[in-house]
Design a protein around this motif. Sequence first.
Motif, PDB file in Angstrom:
ATOM      1  N   TRP A  66       0.888  -1.165   0.000  1.00 11.56           N
ATOM      2  CA  TRP A  66       0.000   0.000   0.000  1.00 11.56           C
ATOM      3  C   TRP A  66       0.925   1.213   0.000  1.00 11.56           C
ATOM      4  CZ3 TRP A  66      -2.633   4.319   0.812  1.00 11.56           C
ATOM      5  CH2 TRP A  66      -4.016   4.327   0.682  1.00 11.56           C
ATOM      6  N   ARG A  67       1.070   1.866  -1.160  1.00 12.23           N
ATOM      7  CA  ARG A  67       2.163   2.810  -1.371  1.00 12.23           C
ATOM      8  C   ARG A  67       1.728   4.267  -1.194  1.00 12.23           C
ATOM      9  NH1 ARG A  67       1.388  -0.641  -5.211  1.00 12.23           N
ATOM     10  NH2 ARG A  67       0.806   0.912  -6.772  1.00 12.23           N
ATOM     11  N   VAL A  68       2.344   4.907  -0.223  1.00 10.58           N
ATOM     12  CA  VAL A  68       2.227   6.341  -0.015  1.00 10.58           C
ATOM     13  C   VAL A  68       3.646   6.887   0.017  1.00 10.58           C
ATOM     14  CG1 VAL A  68       1.493   8.168   1.560  1.00 10.58           C
ATOM     15  CG2 VAL A  68       0.087   6.145   1.285  1.00 10.58           C
ATOM     16  N   VAL A  69       3.843   8.093  -0.485  1.00  6.26           N
ATOM     17  CA  VAL A  69       5.184   8.674  -0.542  1.00  6.26           C
ATOM     18  C   VAL A  69       5.862   8.594   0.822  1.00  6.26           C
ATOM     19  CG1 VAL A  69       6.515  10.764  -0.988  1.00  6.26           C
ATOM     20  CG2 VAL A  69       4.541  10.222  -2.406  1.00  6.26           C
ATOM     21  N   GLY A  70       7.043   8.002   0.845  1.00  2.00           N
ATOM     22  CA  GLY A  70       7.830   7.928   2.068  1.00  2.00           C
ATOM     23  C   GLY A  70       7.602   6.687   2.903  1.00  2.00           C
ATOM     24  N   ASN A  71       6.560   5.895   2.599  1.00  2.00           N
ATOM     25  CA  ASN A  71       6.330   4.729   3.454  1.00  2.00           C
ATOM     26  C   ASN A  71       7.137   3.523   2.978  1.00  2.00           C
ATOM     27  OD1 ASN A  71       4.842   3.439   1.419  1.00  2.00           O
ATOM     28  ND2 ASN A  71       2.914   3.450   2.544  1.00  2.00           N
ATOM     29  N   THR A  72       7.035   2.437   3.701  1.00  6.87           N
ATOM     30  CA  THR A  72       7.867   1.263   3.445  1.00  6.87           C
ATOM     31  C   THR A  72       7.700   0.730   2.030  1.00  6.87           C
ATOM     32  OG1 THR A  72       7.724   0.651   5.779  1.00  6.87           O
ATOM     33  CG2 THR A  72       8.413  -1.066   4.230  1.00  6.87           C
ATOM     34  N   GLY A  73       6.457   0.566   1.601  1.00  4.04           N
ATOM     35  CA  GLY A  73       6.211   0.015   0.280  1.00  4.04           C
ATOM     36  C   GLY A  73       6.692   0.903  -0.847  1.00  4.04           C
ATOM     37  N   PHE A  74       6.501   2.195  -0.704  1.00  3.86           N
ATOM     38  CA  PHE A  74       6.965   3.150  -1.718  1.00  3.86           C
ATOM     39  C   PHE A  74       8.485   3.069  -1.846  1.00  3.86           C
ATOM     40  CE2 PHE A  74       8.401   7.156  -3.390  1.00  3.86           C
ATOM     41  CZ  PHE A  74       7.401   7.597  -4.253  1.00  3.86           C
ATOM     42  N   ASN A  75       9.179   3.120  -0.713  1.00  2.00           N
ATOM     43  CA  ASN A  75      10.635   3.128  -0.741  1.00  2.00           C
ATOM     44  C   ASN A  75      11.205   1.805  -1.246  1.00  2.00           C
ATOM     45  OD1 ASN A  75      10.451   5.697   0.256  1.00  2.00           O
ATOM     46  ND2 ASN A  75      11.063   5.170   2.345  1.00  2.00           N
ATOM     47  N   LYS A  76      10.591   0.691  -0.858  1.00  2.00           N
ATOM     48  CA  LYS A  76      11.046  -0.600  -1.369  1.00  2.00           C
ATOM     49  C   LYS A  76      10.877  -0.680  -2.885  1.00  2.00           C
ATOM     50  CE  LYS A  76      10.664  -3.665   2.629  1.00  2.00           C
ATOM     51  NZ  LYS A  76      10.053  -4.910   3.168  1.00  2.00           N
ATOM     52  N   SER A  77       9.808  -0.089  -3.395  1.00  2.00           N
ATOM     53  CA  SER A  77       9.562  -0.091  -4.840  1.00  2.00           C
ATOM     54  C   SER A  77      10.636   0.712  -5.571  1.00  2.00           C
ATOM     55  CB  SER A  77       8.169   0.485  -5.140  1.00  2.00           C
ATOM     56  OG  SER A  77       7.161  -0.299  -4.548  1.00  2.00           O
ATOM     57  N   ILE A  78      10.977   1.880  -5.017  1.00  2.00           N
ATOM     58  CA  ILE A  78      12.030   2.708  -5.622  1.00  2.00           C
ATOM     59  C   ILE A  78      13.356   1.949  -5.661  1.00  2.00           C
ATOM     60  CG2 ILE A  78      13.500   4.725  -5.218  1.00  2.00           C
ATOM     61  CD1 ILE A  78      10.933   5.613  -6.419  1.00  2.00           C
ATOM     62  N   HIS A  79      13.705   1.304  -4.561  1.00  2.00           N
ATOM     63  CA  HIS A  79      14.985   0.596  -4.500  1.00  2.00           C
ATOM     64  C   HIS A  79      14.974  -0.664  -5.362  1.00  2.00           C
ATOM     65  CE1 HIS A  79      16.944   3.244  -1.689  1.00  2.00           C
ATOM     66  NE2 HIS A  79      15.906   3.193  -0.870  1.00  2.00           N
ATOM     67  N   TYR A  80      13.835  -1.280  -5.523  1.00  2.00           N
ATOM     68  CA  TYR A  80      13.724  -2.429  -6.432  1.00  2.00           C
ATOM     69  C   TYR A  80      14.063  -1.998  -7.859  1.00  2.00           C
ATOM     70  CZ  TYR A  80      11.571  -6.282  -9.067  1.00  2.00           C
ATOM     71  OH  TYR A  80      11.341  -7.334  -9.935  1.00  2.00           O
ATOM     72  N   VAL A  81      13.470  -0.890  -8.290  1.00  2.00           N
ATOM     73  CA  VAL A  81      13.727  -0.384  -9.638  1.00  2.00           C
ATOM     74  C   VAL A  81      15.198  -0.006  -9.789  1.00  2.00           C
ATOM     75  CG1 VAL A  81      13.195   1.452 -11.289  1.00  2.00           C
ATOM     76  CG2 VAL A  81      11.355   0.390  -9.984  1.00  2.00           C
ATOM     77  N   ALA A  82      15.758   0.674  -8.783  1.00  2.00           N
ATOM     78  CA  ALA A  82      17.163   1.083  -8.841  1.00  2.00           C
ATOM     79  C   ALA A  82      18.084  -0.129  -8.962  1.00  2.00           C
ATOM     80  CB  ALA A  82      17.519   1.899  -7.607  1.00  2.00           C
ATOM     81  N   ASN A  83      17.765  -1.185  -8.230  1.00  2.00           N
ATOM     82  CA  ASN A  83      18.571  -2.404  -8.285  1.00  2.00           C
ATOM     83  C   ASN A  83      18.535  -3.029  -9.674  1.00  2.00           C
ATOM     84  OD1 ASN A  83      20.143  -4.552  -6.958  1.00  2.00           O
ATOM     85  ND2 ASN A  83      18.331  -5.806  -7.294  1.00  2.00           N
ATOM     86  N   GLU A  84      17.357  -3.033 -10.304  1.00  2.00           N
ATOM     87  CA  GLU A  84      17.231  -3.584 -11.655  1.00  2.00           C
ATOM     88  C   GLU A  84      17.981  -2.721 -12.664  1.00  2.00           C
ATOM     89  OE1 GLU A  84      15.891  -6.453 -12.694  1.00  2.00           O
ATOM     90  OE2 GLU A  84      15.518  -6.982 -10.592  1.00  2.00           O
ATOM     91  N   LEU A  85      17.969  -1.412 -12.462  1.00  2.00           N
ATOM     92  CA  LEU A  85      18.716  -0.528 -13.347  1.00  2.00           C
ATOM     93  C   LEU A  85      20.215  -0.821 -13.258  1.00  2.00           C
ATOM     94  CD1 LEU A  85      16.892   2.887 -12.724  1.00  2.00           C
ATOM     95  CD2 LEU A  85      16.781   1.505 -14.800  1.00  2.00           C
ATOM     96  N   GLU A  86      20.700  -1.051 -12.043  1.00  2.00           N
ATOM     97  CA  GLU A  86      22.121  -1.376 -11.874  1.00  2.00           C
ATOM     98  C   GLU A  86      22.471  -2.673 -12.595  1.00  2.00           C
ATOM     99  OE1 GLU A  86      24.427  -1.024  -8.545  1.00  2.00           O
ATOM    100  OE2 GLU A  86      23.865   1.060  -8.137  1.00  2.00           O
ATOM    101  N   LYS A  87      21.595  -3.664 -12.493  1.00  2.00           N
ATOM    102  CA  LYS A  87      21.824  -4.933 -13.187  1.00  2.00           C
ATOM    103  C   LYS A  87      21.943  -4.712 -14.694  1.00  2.00           C
ATOM    104  CE  LYS A  87      19.167  -7.933 -10.024  1.00  2.00           C
ATOM    105  NZ  LYS A  87      17.960  -8.796  -9.965  1.00  2.00           N
ATOM    106  N   ALA A  88      21.196  -3.725 -15.212  1.00  2.00           N
ATOM    107  CA  ALA A  88      21.178  -3.447 -16.645  1.00  2.00           C
ATOM    108  C   ALA A  88      22.361  -2.599 -17.094  1.00  2.00           C
ATOM    109  CB  ALA A  88      19.871  -2.759 -17.025  1.00  2.00           C
ATOM    110  N   GLY A  89      23.160  -2.126 -16.136  1.00  2.00           N
ATOM    111  CA  GLY A  89      24.340  -1.351 -16.497  1.00  2.00           C
ATOM    112  C   GLY A  89      24.277   0.127 -16.178  1.00  2.00           C
TER     113      GLY A  89
END
Length: 584
Positions: A66-89
């Motif tokens: 349940w994603r609201v700016v700054g909460n656990t789910g929102f932040n985990k989603s941002i870091h998930y995307v960032a991690n995938e971007l790193e994998k892609a180079g």
Amino acid sequence: MYKKIALICVLVSLFSCKPTLTKTAVIKKQNTVVNKFADTDYTELVTKEFTGSLAYNTTAFVEKYWRVVGNTGFNKSIHYVANELEKAGFVLQEKATENTVLTYRIEKRPLEQPTWESVAASLTIQGEKLPLLQNSTNSNMIALNSYSTPKKGVTAEVIYIADVSKLKDTNVKGKIVFVETSPARVFNTAVVKGGAAGILSYSNPSYLQPEKNTTSIQFRSIPQNKDVKGWAIALSYDAKQRLKKKLQKEKVIVTANIKTNIYPSTELTLVADIKGAVAPEQRLVYSAHVQEPGANDNATGVGVALEMATLTAKFIKEGKLSPKRTLTFLWGDEIVSTRRYVQEDKARAKNIKWGISLDMVGENTAITGGSFLIEKMPDPSAIWTRGNDKHTEWGGSVLSLEQMKPHYLNDFVLKIFKEQGKRTNWEVNTNPYEGGSDHTPFLAADIPGVLFWHFTDQFYHTDNDRLDKVSKTTLKNVGTAALISAYKLLNADEDTAKAIILDTEKAAISRLQEELKQGKIALANGDKLEIQIDIINAWQNWYTAAVSSTLDMVTNASTINNTISKAQATIKQTAEQCIAELKK
């Protein structure tokens, strides 16, 4: 052998292994590389490679929260995307060099207000064993910004207010107020001023088909008030009906038990850049908001944007693509992050050539209803909505001629999406401008912008907007067409511009002919001739300016001025013929 040759070359290079390239020669070499891709038809390349798998898997991860700016789910989603971007180079911007093509950064800002997240909740009618509602099956039941109740909950009599205008004159102190409207509408009167123990509300709109989807709850919010620490529970249609039926027979007492977390936090915005080889200051921006608790809205947008970014990185590393301009992806808070990106750097904003919102882009329409839509930049259909044009149930206000945004982008993306639809038997439609997503900050800054989305969705903003309503095929279709569109724009030159001018001319002729048809129908129904002429002229002016907007693709206007003039003359002639036909 390779190491020996390399070593010799290094030694000789000190003298004559390779001639030194001047700055002019470097630019010329870059242009040669990019020009190889200028006329490339990216359709086959993207269609083969964009599977929708990463988009779907990302959607599955993000929609769990349940994603609201700054909460656990929102932040985990941002870091998930960032991690995938790193994998892609992609390289963290602070570690990048001037020559790094793939970069990303996570912008961090303290939130002015605390963030919020739901933990658990139940609503039980006294005397009944099973809860009327519980958070484990109705994740939207707790209104956003609600505080926790005491551990044992709040037990109080329910008082039904049929006419909310009478609420201010009703003694609700210590009682739980039940209304059929938004809880935010009555929060101040009922809780802050009236001393109510809490609020039960029902306000699902008809397009959600509540009598069919009886367990759906569309998420609601109340003002955050740290002094009163109030709460509200939103009801499903089924819960609302059961409660009203019970109230008709007797006094009803319920126990509401709510657990939430409210705490200071940081706002995160993720920005990924794929640097252009020739004009890196010019850019196309795709924006996908992370907040909101659903799967289609908007975990799908997050997922499609990620697969678009990672696939582009793959093409560049394989030498299959060299963008002339920069491609940027934003993940953040809807409208807020995009508006800030546009407003905080005027030099950057000046060179944003196109801005596109990815919002609700993965629907299984056989389940959700509606269609994939391209919400157009403001054109005369947002003033005179008729024929095949129609607003969605989301709704749009009537615009004025001064609010028009003539540009080729509408018909450009529509053509590419229609071609994808034809290849895969996928329905693509448009709607007049309505606003309400990440395309609006672009348009407010006079940056061409459209929205890719779906509507009507009978599960829109409800806790039934889950992964089973998402289609991997739709994710692939949207991502494929969006990426083909991006590549053509990023490498656009005078040849691209000329092709788009001709396509825009065809679209203008088709529109004017349709408006002639609609004008005749209107005249037959007693409408004034002057209004029909105004409509034809409005479309003529819009398309004349849209053709001129192709100048944003070229550095030398003289290369396409003649093509523009010819197209504008044809549009004008067609409009005059339509008006003459109306006058007969």
